[in-house]
Design an enzyme around this catalytic site. Structure first.
Site, mmCIF file in Angstrom:
data_model
loop_
_atom_site.group_PDB
_atom_site.id
_atom_site.type_symbol
_atom_site.label_atom_id
_atom_site.label_comp_id
_atom_site.label_asym_id
_atom_site.label_seq_id
_atom_site.Cartn_x
_atom_site.Cartn_y
_atom_site.Cartn_z
ATOM 1 N N ASN A 56 -10.733 -2.832 -25.345
ATOM 2 C CA ASN A 56 -9.540 -2.205 -25.926
ATOM 3 C C ASN A 56 -9.740 -2.082 -27.437
ATOM 4 O O ASN A 56 -10.775 -2.480 -27.983
ATOM 5 C CB ASN A 56 -8.298 -3.049 -25.593
ATOM 6 C CG ASN A 56 -7.005 -2.326 -25.910
ATOM 7 O OD1 ASN A 56 -6.824 -1.168 -25.539
ATOM 8 N ND2 ASN A 56 -6.098 -2.997 -26.604
ATOM 9 N N LYS A 57 -8.759 -1.540 -28.098
ATOM 10 C CA LYS A 57 -8.838 -1.292 -29.538
ATOM 11 C C LYS A 57 -9.311 -2.530 -30.289
ATOM 12 O O LYS A 57 -8.921 -3.658 -29.970
ATOM 13 C CB LYS A 57 -7.477 -0.838 -30.046
ATOM 14 C CG LYS A 57 -7.419 -0.541 -31.541
ATOM 15 C CD LYS A 57 -8.422 0.543 -31.950
ATOM 16 C CE LYS A 57 -8.157 1.869 -31.261
ATOM 17 N NZ LYS A 57 -9.120 2.919 -31.667
ATOM 18 N N ASP A 100 -9.227 0.734 -22.671
ATOM 19 C CA ASP A 100 -9.993 1.967 -22.526
ATOM 20 C C ASP A 100 -11.003 1.859 -21.399
ATOM 21 O O ASP A 100 -11.458 2.867 -20.871
ATOM 22 C CB ASP A 100 -10.691 2.298 -23.847
ATOM 23 C CG ASP A 100 -9.709 2.771 -24.892
ATOM 24 O OD1 ASP A 100 -9.595 3.980 -25.088
ATOM 25 O OD2 ASP A 100 -9.021 1.916 -25.486
ATOM 26 N N ARG A 122 -5.126 10.857 -27.689
ATOM 27 C CA ARG A 122 -5.922 9.635 -27.612
ATOM 28 C C ARG A 122 -5.238 8.697 -26.636
ATOM 29 O O ARG A 122 -4.110 8.935 -26.207
ATOM 30 C CB ARG A 122 -6.144 8.972 -28.985
ATOM 31 C CG ARG A 122 -5.132 9.217 -30.070
ATOM 32 C CD ARG A 122 -3.806 8.584 -29.850
ATOM 33 N NE ARG A 122 -3.906 7.166 -29.584
ATOM 34 C CZ ARG A 122 -3.089 6.476 -28.835
ATOM 35 N NH1 ARG A 122 -2.075 7.066 -28.248
ATOM 36 N NH2 ARG A 122 -3.244 5.188 -28.644
ATOM 37 N N GLY A 123 -5.931 7.654 -26.263
ATOM 38 C CA GLY A 123 -5.491 6.797 -25.175
ATOM 39 C C GLY A 123 -6.250 7.193 -23.925
ATOM 40 O O GLY A 123 -6.368 8.377 -23.595
ATOM 41 N N ALA A 124 -6.794 6.197 -23.226
ATOM 42 C CA ALA A 124 -7.702 6.475 -22.114
ATOM 43 C C ALA A 124 -7.109 7.403 -21.050
ATOM 44 O O ALA A 124 -7.731 8.410 -20.681
ATOM 45 C CB ALA A 124 -8.171 5.161 -21.483
ATOM 46 N N ARG A 142 -16.092 11.385 -26.658
ATOM 47 C CA ARG A 142 -15.824 9.972 -26.940
ATOM 48 C C ARG A 142 -16.431 9.141 -25.820
ATOM 49 O O ARG A 142 -16.160 9.408 -24.648
ATOM 50 C CB ARG A 142 -14.324 9.692 -27.065
ATOM 51 C CG ARG A 142 -13.645 10.444 -28.221
ATOM 52 C CD ARG A 142 -12.277 9.888 -28.520
ATOM 53 N NE ARG A 142 -12.361 8.548 -29.096
ATOM 54 C CZ ARG A 142 -11.302 7.778 -29.323
ATOM 55 N NH1 ARG A 142 -10.093 8.192 -29.001
ATOM 56 N NH2 ARG A 142 -11.453 6.577 -29.856
#
Length: 355
Positions: A251-252, A241, A51-53, A88
């Site tokens: 972002n988150k 992201d 995970r993480g862009a 995603r």
């Protein structure tokens, strides 16, 4: 980065397979898994083993390489790309990497595509590492400027979610300046948001900072504003992201609230992103597709029991429902600057990168 004195990337190719660090097992287990099919790569992305862009962009590139091993026709390639993009929706790097692979491979004779795909995927991974190291150097200058006022002062930096090396192939985005500053001898301390509902801050950011020896403290998500009010945060650095061409930062979930608090208290708020995270096709954050994840991520929490076993427990009433948007958008007016591999840009100047 180094784990127990050994260098690792988060993802790397092996013989007809791809190895990756299973982030769902951290921080209590360090597990490397091998994926050999497109379906396994899609599962790893969807279920956040990676995970993480930037990292899911690299994973998508390797997924293309795995997906066309049996057939590399134009039709088969298009199907592989679409399957990866569907995993995603929010992080722009995923679609960027998949489409880049598609374009490059279509320029190669069909018989050579299967082998060329590995080279192209490796190039995307190596490019990510180089970009993140450059982000680290540009961001380090911000920290050094703050430290120059008092060499004995510890610079307190708040971050949200995980935008360290675990969110990239190596180096990190938001944490890259922190690692660079720490390695240069600057005194830094990181406030680590726990980042509910998946706790990527508490489980991932805290773990990798500990591995690197960076002083840090995990805080509840709601504590950041209080710390800013009491002068205990010198700057906020987050990842993203997706960033729009006008500088809105996706972002988150919870990032927007930190940006509001920072703006109210006059605390500089930065997003650190490689340029593939900037979506030049989207002007406003309102046009970004926000991923809605399984409500069970809110209803349940996982952790290590006293006997060492991994446990998952429900924390809301069985009669209650939950909502789980994975991201929010911080408008450009709240953002001090975007730290990229090309330098630091005010949101209003970001468009110059795309020209």
């Amino acid at each position: 980065m180094r784990i127990h004195d050994q260098h690792f990337r988060t993802i790397w190719p092996t013989q007809n397979a791809v190895s990756l660090i299973d982030q769902t097992r951290l921080p209590f287990e360090f597990v490397i898994v091998s994926v050999t099919t497109l379906a396994e790569v899609c599962h790893a992305i969807r279920h956040m083993q990676v995970r993480g862009a930037p990292l899911i962009g690299a994973a998508a590139a390797y997924g293309v390489a795995l997906g066309i091993q049996s057939s590399a026709t134009e039709t088969a390639l298009a199907a592989v790309v679409q399957q990866l993009i569907a995993t995603r929706p929010t992080a722009v790097n995923l679609a960027w990497a998949a489409h880049r692979m598609q374009q490059q491979l279509l320029a190669v004779p069909e018989a050579a595509r299967a082998s060329a795909a590995w080279l192209f995927a490796q190039a995307i991974a190596d490019e990510d590492v180089a970009q993140n190291l450059a982000i680290g150097q540009h961001g380090k200058a911000l920290i050094a400027a703050k430290a120059s006022v008092d060499a004995q002062q510890t610079i307190n930096i708040l971050t949200h979610c995980n935008a360290g090396w675990l969110a990239t192939v190596d180096g990190g985005t938001a944490l890259a300046p922190i690692y660079a500053a720490h390695d240069a001898g600057l005194k830094v301390h990181v406030w680590v948001d726990e980042t509910r509902p998946r706790n990527q801050g508490a489980s991932l950011t805290a773990w990798e900072l500990a591995q690197h020896g960076v002083p840090h403290t995990v805080i509840a998500d709601n504590a950041g504003g209080h710390l800013m009010q009491h002068g205990q945060v010198d700057m906020v650095i987050v990842g993203a992201d997706r960033v729009t061409r006008e500088g809105d930062v996706c972002n988150k979930i919870g990032t927007y609230l930190k940006a509001l608090a920072a703006y109210d208290q006059g605390v500089p708020f930065y997003a650190a992103v490689p340029t593939p995270t900037i979506d030049w096709q989207v002007a406003r954050g309102a046009d970004i597709d926000i991923e809605m994840r399984d409500a069970d991520e809110v209803a349940y929490i996982s952790g290590q029991a006293p006997d060492g076993r991994w446990q998952r427990v429900r924390i809301i009433p069985h009669e209650s429902t939950a909502l789980n948007p994975a991201f929010d958008v911080t408008p450009a007016r709240l953002v001090t600057g975007i730290i990229t591999e090309c330098g630091i840009f005010a949101p209003a100047q970001l468009h110059t990168l795309g020209q």
